[in-house]
Scaffold this motif. Sequence first.
Motif, PDB file in Angstrom:
ATOM      1  N   GLN A  36      11.638  -0.445  -5.023  1.00 58.98           N
ATOM      2  CA  GLN A  36      12.421   0.579  -5.726  1.00 58.98           C
ATOM      3  C   GLN A  36      12.155   0.532  -7.230  1.00 58.98           C
ATOM      4  OE1 GLN A  36      16.633   0.278  -5.035  1.00 58.98           O
ATOM      5  NE2 GLN A  36      17.112   2.193  -6.090  1.00 58.98           N
ATOM      6  N   ALA A  37      12.067  -0.685  -7.781  1.00 57.57           N
ATOM      7  CA  ALA A  37      11.839  -0.821  -9.222  1.00 57.57           C
ATOM      8  C   ALA A  37      10.452  -0.332  -9.634  1.00 57.57           C
ATOM      9  CB  ALA A  37      12.017  -2.279  -9.635  1.00 57.57           C
ATOM     10  N   LEU A  38       9.494  -0.433  -8.732  1.00 53.29           N
ATOM     11  CA  LEU A  38       8.125  -0.019  -9.040  1.00 53.29           C
ATOM     12  C   LEU A  38       7.810   1.408  -8.594  1.00 53.29           C
ATOM     13  CD1 LEU A  38       6.020  -3.203  -8.120  1.00 53.29           C
ATOM     14  CD2 LEU A  38       6.313  -2.207 -10.388  1.00 53.29           C
ATOM     15  N   ALA A  39       8.793   2.085  -8.037  1.00 46.71           N
ATOM     16  CA  ALA A  39       8.564   3.403  -7.442  1.00 46.71           C
ATOM     17  C   ALA A  39       7.727   4.352  -8.306  1.00 46.71           C
ATOM     18  CB  ALA A  39       9.901   4.047  -7.082  1.00 46.71           C
ATOM     19  N   PRO A  40       7.922   4.412  -9.629  1.00 47.75           N
ATOM     20  CA  PRO A  40       7.125   5.355 -10.428  1.00 47.75           C
ATOM     21  C   PRO A  40       5.626   5.079 -10.412  1.00 47.75           C
ATOM     22  CG  PRO A  40       9.050   4.595 -11.657  1.00 47.75           C
ATOM     23  CD  PRO A  40       8.937   3.724 -10.450  1.00 47.75           C
ATOM     24  N   ARG A  41       5.225   3.859 -10.068  1.00 53.97           N
ATOM     25  CA  ARG A  41       3.813   3.505 -10.132  1.00 53.97           C
ATOM     26  C   ARG A  41       3.188   3.198  -8.766  1.00 53.97           C
ATOM     27  NH1 ARG A  41       3.476   5.821 -13.796  1.00 53.97           N
ATOM     28  NH2 ARG A  41       3.141   5.295 -15.985  1.00 53.97           N
ATOM     29  N   ILE A  42       3.971   3.186  -7.712  1.00 51.65           N
ATOM     30  CA  ILE A  42       3.430   2.767  -6.416  1.00 51.65           C
ATOM     31  C   ILE A  42       2.486   3.830  -5.851  1.00 51.65           C
ATOM     32  CG2 ILE A  42       4.006   2.360  -3.988  1.00 51.65           C
ATOM     33  CD1 ILE A  42       6.325   0.704  -4.857  1.00 51.65           C
ATOM     34  N   GLY A  43       1.266   3.370  -5.584  1.00 46.79           N
ATOM     35  CA  GLY A  43       0.297   4.234  -4.910  1.00 46.79           C
ATOM     36  C   GLY A  43       0.269   3.971  -3.417  1.00 46.79           C
ATOM     37  N   HIS A  44       0.514   2.713  -3.042  1.00 42.71           N
ATOM     38  CA  HIS A  44       0.560   2.354  -1.624  1.00 42.71           C
ATOM     39  C   HIS A  44       1.361   1.068  -1.483  1.00 42.71           C
ATOM     40  CE1 HIS A  44      -0.946   0.961   2.366  1.00 42.71           C
ATOM     41  NE2 HIS A  44      -0.890   2.254   2.614  1.00 42.71           N
ATOM     42  N   ALA A  45       2.180   0.991  -0.439  1.00 42.12           N
ATOM     43  CA  ALA A  45       3.002  -0.201  -0.219  1.00 42.12           C
ATOM     44  C   ALA A  45       3.088  -0.526   1.262  1.00 42.12           C
ATOM     45  CB  ALA A  45       4.405   0.000  -0.793  1.00 42.12           C
ATOM     46  N   TRP A  46       3.135  -1.810   1.554  1.00 39.60           N
ATOM     47  CA  TRP A  46       3.333  -2.295   2.915  1.00 39.60           C
ATOM     48  C   TRP A  46       4.365  -3.415   2.850  1.00 39.60           C
ATOM     49  CZ3 TRP A  46       2.937  -6.703   5.967  1.00 39.60           C
ATOM     50  CH2 TRP A  46       2.844  -6.492   7.363  1.00 39.60           C
ATOM     51  N   LEU A  47       5.531  -3.160   3.443  1.00 45.97           N
ATOM     52  CA  LEU A  47       6.621  -4.139   3.411  1.00 45.97           C
ATOM     53  C   LEU A  47       6.852  -4.802   4.753  1.00 45.97           C
ATOM     54  CD1 LEU A  47       9.243  -2.274   1.174  1.00 45.97           C
ATOM     55  CD2 LEU A  47       7.265  -3.663   0.496  1.00 45.97           C
ATOM     56  N   GLY A  48       6.136  -4.361   5.787  1.00 50.92           N
ATOM     57  CA  GLY A  48       6.309  -4.933   7.110  1.00 50.92           C
ATOM     58  C   GLY A  48       5.661  -4.068   8.163  1.00 50.92           C
ATOM     59  N   ASP A  89       6.701  -2.000  10.236  1.00 51.77           N
ATOM     60  CA  ASP A  89       7.132  -0.604  10.335  1.00 51.77           C
ATOM     61  C   ASP A  89       6.280   0.320   9.475  1.00 51.77           C
ATOM     62  OD1 ASP A  89       9.127  -1.357  12.064  1.00 51.77           O
ATOM     63  OD2 ASP A  89      10.722  -1.343  10.556  1.00 51.77           O
ATOM     64  N   ASP A  90       5.534  -0.253   8.532  1.00 53.94           N
ATOM     65  CA  ASP A  90       4.689   0.543   7.642  1.00 53.94           C
ATOM     66  C   ASP A  90       3.274   0.709   8.179  1.00 53.94           C
ATOM     67  OD1 ASP A  90       6.736   0.934   5.801  1.00 53.94           O
ATOM     68  OD2 ASP A  90       6.284  -0.913   4.736  1.00 53.94           O
ATOM     69  N   GLY A  91       3.041   0.299   9.431  1.00 52.04           N
ATOM     70  CA  GLY A  91       1.733   0.487  10.040  1.00 52.04           C
ATOM     71  C   GLY A  91       0.830  -0.719   9.878  1.00 52.04           C
TER      72      GLY A  91
END
Length: 323
Positions: A210-222, A224-226
């Motif tokens: 959430q804190a990095l949302a303005p800069r996130i191009g791609h994220a994988w947290l688990g 459920d994200d593929g």
Amino acid sequence: MADALIITDGRLGNLRQARALAQAARIPAGEMQTDLRAPWSQLAPRMPRLAGLAQRNSTQLPSGPPWPRLVIGCGRQAAWVTRWLHRQAGPASFCVQILDPRINSRHWDLLIAPRHDSVRGDNVIRTIGSLSPVDSAWLAKARADFGFLADLPQPRITLLLGGPRRGVRFDNALQQSLVHAVMQHAGTSGSALVCASPRTPPDFARSLHQALAPRIGHAWLGEDDGKNPYPGHLAWADRIVVTPESVNMLSEAAASGAPVHTLTDSSLPDRLARFHEALRQGGWLHDLDQAAAGTPQPLRETREVAAEVLRRMQAHFARVRAS
């Protein structure tokens, strides 16, 4: 039976090192996972006569000839079984243990341990970091498999998240330091690639995302994200930020060729602090806010270690044939 047998406790970091060694040696390997519970897990790797008893329900554990020519174990639980196999098979197997088993290295044919563990002996190969599959071919495949990441704005700042351990707390202070570093290195036009691990506290990962949302191009947290994009995040990174506790992730980041950054903290355990210092002295690791202009040659030790394992194994079996 395969020419080699890999034995681990199933933890990804241990399995990854053992597989990397077998692959670099180009020896087909089967795999066995230990399943030790108390009191067995507390005894390992001492009292080797009990290792076979503790593993008696494992159909993967060889009970007699033909023995695998090469046995590769990684981790303390695996060290119990590799020590037992070394006793049972005798010279018919060449037994290699990765990571410090915290007992004398004479119980194996060869021990591979990082320098920060301070293990020494005639049969010890000392590395700077963890064994890893990361090399030019691995990175090229990762770029091909995750080609969509090439479209993200540069600089691409990869953030690799591990999990808490003694001396490293995953708290608000760490989160703020990581967010500040990623935003600083990404600047006004770059993008963040965030990759968590099974050890990352979910609340920590979500809050950081959430804190990095303005800069996130791609994220994988688990899951459920593929598909886990970890290889692609390493391969497409212009710069890598890593949480400070993971020897494996720091080693693999240093093998990528991109500048690597982590948190400097005086509370780090001694062994981990020694590892950080070795990476810094080699030019592979920098402070979170350090504007490193580049890196030395990537830290890639696995192929050289595999060549030495093969050399010693061939010498071992030459002596056996001559006796």
